[in-house]
Write a protein that holds these residues in place. Structure first.
Motif, PDB file in Angstrom:
ATOM      1  N   ASP A  39      -7.438   2.892   3.412  1.00 46.05           N
ATOM      2  CA  ASP A  39      -7.019   4.024   4.242  1.00 46.05           C
ATOM      3  C   ASP A  39      -8.204   4.870   4.660  1.00 46.05           C
ATOM      4  OD1 ASP A  39      -7.512   5.522   1.858  1.00 46.05           O
ATOM      5  OD2 ASP A  39      -5.448   5.158   1.194  1.00 46.05           O
ATOM      6  N   SER A  40      -7.964   6.154   4.964  1.00 45.97           N
ATOM      7  CA  SER A  40      -9.017   7.019   5.506  1.00 45.97           C
ATOM      8  C   SER A  40     -10.109   7.333   4.502  1.00 45.97           C
ATOM      9  CB  SER A  40      -8.408   8.325   6.040  1.00 45.97           C
ATOM     10  OG  SER A  40      -7.620   8.088   7.186  1.00 45.97           O
ATOM     11  N   HIS A  52      -5.155   0.947  14.195  1.00 50.09           N
ATOM     12  CA  HIS A  52      -6.471   1.049  13.554  1.00 50.09           C
ATOM     13  C   HIS A  52      -7.527   1.343  14.624  1.00 50.09           C
ATOM     14  CE1 HIS A  52     -10.134  -0.075  11.420  1.00 50.09           C
ATOM     15  NE2 HIS A  52      -9.446  -0.051  10.298  1.00 50.09           N
ATOM     16  N   SER A 108      -4.750   0.619  -1.460  1.00 51.57           N
ATOM     17  CA  SER A 108      -4.577   1.053  -0.080  1.00 51.57           C
ATOM     18  C   SER A 108      -5.925   1.176   0.621  1.00 51.57           C
ATOM     19  CB  SER A 108      -3.846   2.403  -0.035  1.00 51.57           C
ATOM     20  OG  SER A 108      -3.747   2.873   1.296  1.00 51.57           O
ATOM     21  N   SER A 133       0.798  -1.226   0.000  1.00 53.31           N
ATOM     22  CA  SER A 133       0.000   0.000   0.000  1.00 53.31           C
ATOM     23  C   SER A 133       0.830   1.275   0.000  1.00 53.31           C
ATOM     24  CB  SER A 133      -0.943   0.009   1.211  1.00 53.31           C
ATOM     25  OG  SER A 133      -0.211   0.137   2.412  1.00 53.31           O
ATOM     26  N   TYR A 137      -1.126  -0.039  11.303  1.00 54.76           N
ATOM     27  CA  TYR A 137      -1.101   0.367   9.901  1.00 54.76           C
ATOM     28  C   TYR A 137       0.022   1.375   9.706  1.00 54.76           C
ATOM     29  CZ  TYR A 137      -5.579  -1.648   8.304  1.00 54.76           C
ATOM     30  OH  TYR A 137      -6.583  -2.495   7.913  1.00 54.76           O
ATOM     31  N   GLY A 167      -2.448   5.814   1.500  1.00 56.62           N
ATOM     32  CA  GLY A 167      -1.279   5.091   1.035  1.00 56.62           C
ATOM     33  C   GLY A 167      -0.731   5.727  -0.235  1.00 56.62           C
ATOM     34  N   LYS A 173       0.819   4.553   6.929  1.00 54.55           N
ATOM     35  CA  LYS A 173       0.331   5.356   5.807  1.00 54.55           C
ATOM     36  C   LYS A 173       0.966   6.745   5.872  1.00 54.55           C
ATOM     37  CE  LYS A 173      -2.819   2.146   4.863  1.00 54.55           C
ATOM     38  NZ  LYS A 173      -2.739   1.274   3.663  1.00 54.55           N
TER      39      LYS A 173
END
Length: 281
Positions: free
Chosen positions: A231-232, A111, A229, A43, A118, A223, A120
């Motif tokens: 992610d958010s 997380h 990825s 990612s 995680y 990512g 990122k």
């Protein structure tokens, strides 16, 4: 005979003490200073490759309950989560000796719902409005510039311990073929740059999102390998990352120690010679 048995017993006790002290010292070091982290997925390509081994600087942002290491050894039935060990400090979204992260930092965080570590890149700060349109980030309504810088290439083959196969932008690629992704240099408003990868742009994908308003005390992560990825951009309700509370930050990734292209970091013959002590940009 009794003296020999007594001496042997003392030797065993001293050995146990040595092991316990060593574990305590290692635990304190890992909790307060640096935590090892092995990259399991793609990612964050090309910044971080599967098999990169790095230490996370836990002093960068101070300490919270998430600073406690999770100890999981399946073979021995050990499953001690950071929440179990240091959950008494959870709940106020605060930190001890707190430091603020900067946009563009590569951060390891816990997380918010499943407790997994995680890694990122920090994109959105508290109060920011973040949106992605056709793969381009907008921060507070202003697009973040991207400049094409060629292609990222890798072999189409299983990678790492999970034997993950990379996605390719150059159509279906057979096993052993050259897998390509588009490379772009992205520049944040603060002037710092990094490389991101693009595989495809599709309506309804994470390349096209709504506007995310980052709450106070929270952060928005993405990512660098944008089409691979979790992610958010994906909410926690959909098993994504969503917004990450301040107290869930573990530390900043500053430097890769070494990197293994094989299934195990113990396979020294698969180590990548160009990634020893490489800075994380």
């Amino acid at each position: 005979m009794a003296k020999a048995e007594k001496k042997e017993g003392n030797s065993i006790i001293e050995t146990i003490k040595t092991v316990v002290y060593a574990l305590l010292i290692a635990g304190v070091f890992r909790t307060l200073f640096f935590q090892p982290f092995w990259i399991p997925s793609g990612s964050m390509k090309e910044t971080l490759l599967i098999g990169d081994f790095l230490f996370v600087n836990k002093m960068a942002y101070g300490y919270s309950y998430a600073s406690c290491p999770s100890i999981k050894i399946q073979r021995l039935g050990i499953d001690l989560d950071a929440q179990k060990l240091c959950g008494v400090f959870d709940g106020d979204n605060g930190r001890f000796w707190a430091g603020e992260p900067d946009r563009g930092d590569v951060v390891v965080f816990r997380h918010p719902t499943n407790g997994t570590d995680y890694i990122k890149r920090l994109v959105g700060l508290p109060g920011d409005k973040v949106q992605v349109t056709n793969g381009i980030i907008s921060l507070n309504g202003v697009p973040v510039p991207q400049v094409p810088v060629g292609n990222f290439t890798e072999k189409k083959a299983p990678q790492g311990p999970h034997q993950l196969s990379p996605r390719c932008a150059n159509g279906p690629v057979g096993a052993g073929g050259v897998c390509e992704k588009e490379r772009y240099q992205e520049t944040f408003p603060e002037g710092n740059t990094h490389v991101v990868l693009n595989t495809f742009n599709q309506p309804g994908s994470p390349d096209n999102t709504k506007v995310f308003a980052v709450p106070e005390g929270h952060y928005f992560f993405m990512g660098d390998n944008r089409d691979n990825s979790n992610d958010s951009r994906v909410s926690q309700l959909s098993r994504g990352v969503g917004f990450v509370p301040y107290e869930n930050l573990i530390g900043r990734a500053d430097r890769i120690m070494f990197s293994s292209a094989g299934r195990s970091m113990l396979f020294v013959w698969t180590w990548r010679g160009d990634r020893f002590f490489k800075a994380v940009d």
